[in-house]
Design a protein around this motif. Structure first.
Motif, PDB file in Angstrom:
ATOM      1  N   LYS A  66       0.750  -1.237  -0.012  1.00  8.77           N
ATOM      2  CA  LYS A  66       0.191   0.149  -0.135  1.00  8.77           C
ATOM      3  C   LYS A  66       0.941   1.251  -0.042  1.00  8.77           C
ATOM      4  O   LYS A  66       0.576   2.395  -0.747  1.00  8.77           O
ATOM      5  CB  LYS A  66      -0.866  -0.059   1.236  1.00  8.77           C
ATOM      6  N   THR A  67       1.946   1.228   0.527  1.00  8.70           N
ATOM      7  CA  THR A  67       2.815   2.275   0.660  1.00  8.70           C
ATOM      8  C   THR A  67       3.560   2.828  -0.446  1.00  8.70           C
ATOM      9  O   THR A  67       3.925   3.835  -0.717  1.00  8.70           O
ATOM     10  CB  THR A  67       3.823   2.366   1.959  1.00  8.70           C
ATOM     11  N   ASN A  68       4.135   1.822  -1.092  1.00  2.00           N
ATOM     12  CA  ASN A  68       4.794   1.995  -2.520  1.00  2.00           C
ATOM     13  C   ASN A  68       4.101   2.308  -3.654  1.00  2.00           C
ATOM     14  O   ASN A  68       4.410   2.763  -4.907  1.00  2.00           O
ATOM     15  CB  ASN A  68       5.946   1.056  -2.623  1.00  2.00           C
ATOM     16  N   VAL A  69       2.752   1.849  -3.769  1.00  2.00           N
ATOM     17  CA  VAL A  69       1.705   1.906  -4.865  1.00  2.00           C
ATOM     18  C   VAL A  69       1.149   3.434  -4.887  1.00  2.00           C
ATOM     19  O   VAL A  69       1.282   3.920  -5.753  1.00  2.00           O
ATOM     20  CB  VAL A  69       0.759   0.872  -4.995  1.00  2.00           C
ATOM     21  N   PHE A  70       0.592   3.669  -3.736  1.00  2.00           N
ATOM     22  CA  PHE A  70      -0.250   4.781  -3.583  1.00  2.00           C
ATOM     23  C   PHE A  70       0.605   5.777  -2.829  1.00  2.00           C
ATOM     24  O   PHE A  70       0.878   5.705  -1.613  1.00  2.00           O
ATOM     25  CB  PHE A  70      -1.506   4.805  -3.124  1.00  2.00           C
ATOM     26  N   LYS A  71       1.168   6.938  -3.696  1.00  2.00           N
ATOM     27  CA  LYS A  71       2.240   7.801  -2.878  1.00  2.00           C
ATOM     28  C   LYS A  71       1.151   8.764  -2.116  1.00  2.00           C
ATOM     29  O   LYS A  71       0.214   9.409  -2.616  1.00  2.00           O
ATOM     30  CB  LYS A  71       3.055   8.254  -3.676  1.00  2.00           C
ATOM     31  N   GLU A  72       1.542   9.055  -0.998  1.00  2.00           N
ATOM     32  CA  GLU A  72       0.787  10.229  -0.025  1.00  2.00           C
ATOM     33  C   GLU A  72       1.015  11.524  -0.646  1.00  2.00           C
ATOM     34  O   GLU A  72       2.327  11.855  -0.680  1.00  2.00           O
ATOM     35  CB  GLU A  72       0.969   9.894   1.233  1.00  2.00           C
ATOM     36  N   TYR A  73       0.070  12.401  -1.064  1.00  2.00           N
ATOM     37  CA  TYR A  73       0.313  13.633  -1.357  1.00  2.00           C
ATOM     38  C   TYR A  73       0.237  14.608  -0.086  1.00  2.00           C
ATOM     39  O   TYR A  73      -0.666  14.671   0.681  1.00  2.00           O
ATOM     40  CB  TYR A  73      -0.605  14.008  -2.516  1.00  2.00           C
ATOM     41  N   VAL A  74       1.563  15.103   0.072  1.00  2.00           N
ATOM     42  CA  VAL A  74       1.506  16.044   1.324  1.00  2.00           C
ATOM     43  C   VAL A  74       1.390  17.682   0.535  1.00  2.00           C
ATOM     44  O   VAL A  74       2.341  17.856   0.032  1.00  2.00           O
ATOM     45  CB  VAL A  74       2.828  15.753   1.944  1.00  2.00           C
ATOM     46  N   SER A  75       0.584  18.186   0.938  1.00  2.00           N
ATOM     47  CA  SER A  75       0.495  19.740   0.670  1.00  2.00           C
ATOM     48  C   SER A  75       1.351  20.510   1.536  1.00  2.00           C
ATOM     49  O   SER A  75       1.627  20.320   2.681  1.00  2.00           O
ATOM     50  CB  SER A  75      -1.005  20.124   0.581  1.00  2.00           C
ATOM     51  N   LYS A  76       2.165  21.389   0.826  1.00  2.00           N
ATOM     52  CA  LYS A  76       2.913  22.001   1.721  1.00  2.00           C
ATOM     53  C   LYS A  76       1.891  23.350   2.391  1.00  2.00           C
ATOM     54  O   LYS A  76       1.011  23.661   1.817  1.00  2.00           O
ATOM     55  CB  LYS A  76       3.969  22.855   0.916  1.00  2.00           C
ATOM     56  N   PRO A  77       2.485  23.949   3.628  1.00  2.00           N
ATOM     57  CA  PRO A  77       1.652  24.796   4.371  1.00  2.00           C
ATOM     58  C   PRO A  77       1.740  26.048   3.425  1.00  2.00           C
ATOM     59  O   PRO A  77       2.705  26.410   2.503  1.00  2.00           O
ATOM     60  CB  PRO A  77       2.648  24.881   5.511  1.00  2.00           C
ATOM     61  N   GLU A  78       0.767  26.890   3.579  1.00  2.00           N
ATOM     62  CA  GLU A  78       0.819  28.162   2.883  1.00  2.00           C
ATOM     63  C   GLU A  78       1.800  29.158   3.438  1.00  2.00           C
ATOM     64  O   GLU A  78       1.696  29.587   4.781  1.00  2.00           O
ATOM     65  CB  GLU A  78      -0.980  28.674   3.512  1.00  2.00           C
ATOM     66  N   THR A  79       2.424  29.578   2.455  1.00  2.00           N
ATOM     67  CA  THR A  79       3.326  30.672   2.824  1.00  2.00           C
ATOM     68  C   THR A  79       2.724  31.937   3.077  1.00  2.00           C
ATOM     69  O   THR A  79       1.615  32.408   2.643  1.00  2.00           O
ATOM     70  CB  THR A  79       4.574  30.685   1.602  1.00  2.00           C
ATOM     71  N   PRO A  80       3.380  33.078   3.737  1.00  2.00           N
ATOM     72  CA  PRO A  80       2.926  34.275   3.910  1.00  2.00           C
ATOM     73  C   PRO A  80       2.384  34.818   2.770  1.00  2.00           C
ATOM     74  O   PRO A  80       1.510  35.642   2.724  1.00  2.00           O
ATOM     75  CB  PRO A  80       3.872  34.901   4.722  1.00  2.00           C
ATOM     76  N   MET A  81       3.245  34.759   1.662  1.00  2.00           N
ATOM     77  CA  MET A  81       3.000  35.466   0.289  1.00  2.00           C
ATOM     78  C   MET A  81       1.444  34.781  -0.183  1.00  2.00           C
ATOM     79  O   MET A  81       1.030  35.570  -0.831  1.00  2.00           O
ATOM     80  CB  MET A  81       4.259  35.362  -0.498  1.00  2.00           C
ATOM     81  N   ASP A  82       1.563  33.617  -0.081  1.00  2.00           N
ATOM     82  CA  ASP A  82       0.464  32.857  -0.736  1.00  2.00           C
ATOM     83  C   ASP A  82      -0.876  33.542   0.156  1.00  2.00           C
ATOM     84  O   ASP A  82      -1.885  33.580  -0.346  1.00  2.00           O
ATOM     85  CB  ASP A  82       0.396  31.284  -0.411  1.00  2.00           C
ATOM     86  N   LYS A  83      -0.848  33.619   1.336  1.00  2.00           N
ATOM     87  CA  LYS A  83      -1.713  34.166   2.159  1.00  2.00           C
ATOM     88  C   LYS A  83      -2.091  35.410   1.728  1.00  2.00           C
ATOM     89  O   LYS A  83      -3.264  35.797   1.563  1.00  2.00           O
ATOM     90  CB  LYS A  83      -1.346  33.834   3.745  1.00  2.00           C
ATOM     91  N   THR A  84      -1.116  36.209   1.721  1.00  2.00           N
ATOM     92  CA  THR A  84      -1.534  37.718   1.024  1.00  2.00           C
ATOM     93  C   THR A  84      -2.018  38.036  -0.181  1.00  2.00           C
ATOM     94  O   THR A  84      -2.885  38.505  -0.544  1.00  2.00           O
ATOM     95  CB  THR A  84      -0.106  38.587   1.036  1.00  2.00           C
ATOM     96  N   THR A  85      -1.700  36.883  -1.182  1.00  2.00           N
ATOM     97  CA  THR A  85      -2.138  36.794  -2.484  1.00  2.00           C
ATOM     98  C   THR A  85      -3.678  36.351  -2.480  1.00  2.00           C
ATOM     99  O   THR A  85      -4.517  37.099  -3.178  1.00  2.00           O
ATOM    100  CB  THR A  85      -1.317  35.998  -3.326  1.00  2.00           C
ATOM    101  N   ARG A  86      -3.880  35.620  -1.794  1.00  2.00           N
ATOM    102  CA  ARG A  86      -5.318  35.009  -1.469  1.00  2.00           C
ATOM    103  C   ARG A  86      -6.158  36.043  -1.001  1.00  2.00           C
ATOM    104  O   ARG A  86      -7.300  36.394  -1.478  1.00  2.00           O
ATOM    105  CB  ARG A  86      -5.192  33.814  -0.557  1.00  2.00           C
ATOM    106  N   VAL A  87      -5.872  36.765   0.062  1.00  2.00           N
ATOM    107  CA  VAL A  87      -6.683  37.788   0.862  1.00  2.00           C
ATOM    108  C   VAL A  87      -6.671  38.966  -0.183  1.00  2.00           C
ATOM    109  O   VAL A  87      -7.835  39.427  -0.473  1.00  2.00           O
ATOM    110  CB  VAL A  87      -5.663  38.412   2.217  1.00  2.00           C
ATOM    111  N   VAL A  88      -5.645  39.240  -0.961  1.00  2.00           N
ATOM    112  CA  VAL A  88      -5.853  40.643  -1.795  1.00  2.00           C
ATOM    113  C   VAL A  88      -6.867  39.973  -2.853  1.00  2.00           C
ATOM    114  O   VAL A  88      -7.601  41.039  -3.533  1.00  2.00           O
ATOM    115  CB  VAL A  88      -4.426  40.731  -2.503  1.00  2.00           C
TER     116      VAL A  88
END
Length: 78
Positions: A6-28
């Motif tokens: 199960k661990t080598n067939v389906f790789k787990e997708y780990v989303s990276k945390p939102e950076t301050p720039m991403d947060k600013t862009t989303r809010v704007v």
């Protein structure tokens, strides 16, 4: 051949945390979208008011105005 598990067939997708720039862009972007909605609502309200006012106002009749005399061109200094 490698054993499939199960661990080598389906790789787990780990989303990276939102950076301050991403947060600013989303809010704007959210603010700009809200302003656009408000501007469109205001424009349509004003457009409807103008059209209603024009529909209720009788058309003005223009009196035949005398044509203005033409100005002559200034002499060239060549």
């Amino acid at each position: 051949m490698k054993k499939l598990t199960k661990t080598n067939v389906f790789k787990e997708y780990v989303s990276k945390p939102e950076t301050p720039m991403d947060k600013t862009t989303r809010v704007v972007r959210q603010m700009v979208d809200e302003e656009t909605v408000q501007r469109d609502a205001k424009n349509s309200r004003l457009r409807n008011a103008r059209l209603e006012r024009e529909a209720n106002t009788p058309p003005e009749t223009k009196a035949s105005a005398a044509p203005k005399p033409r100005r002559t061109k200034a002499a060239s200094t060549r």
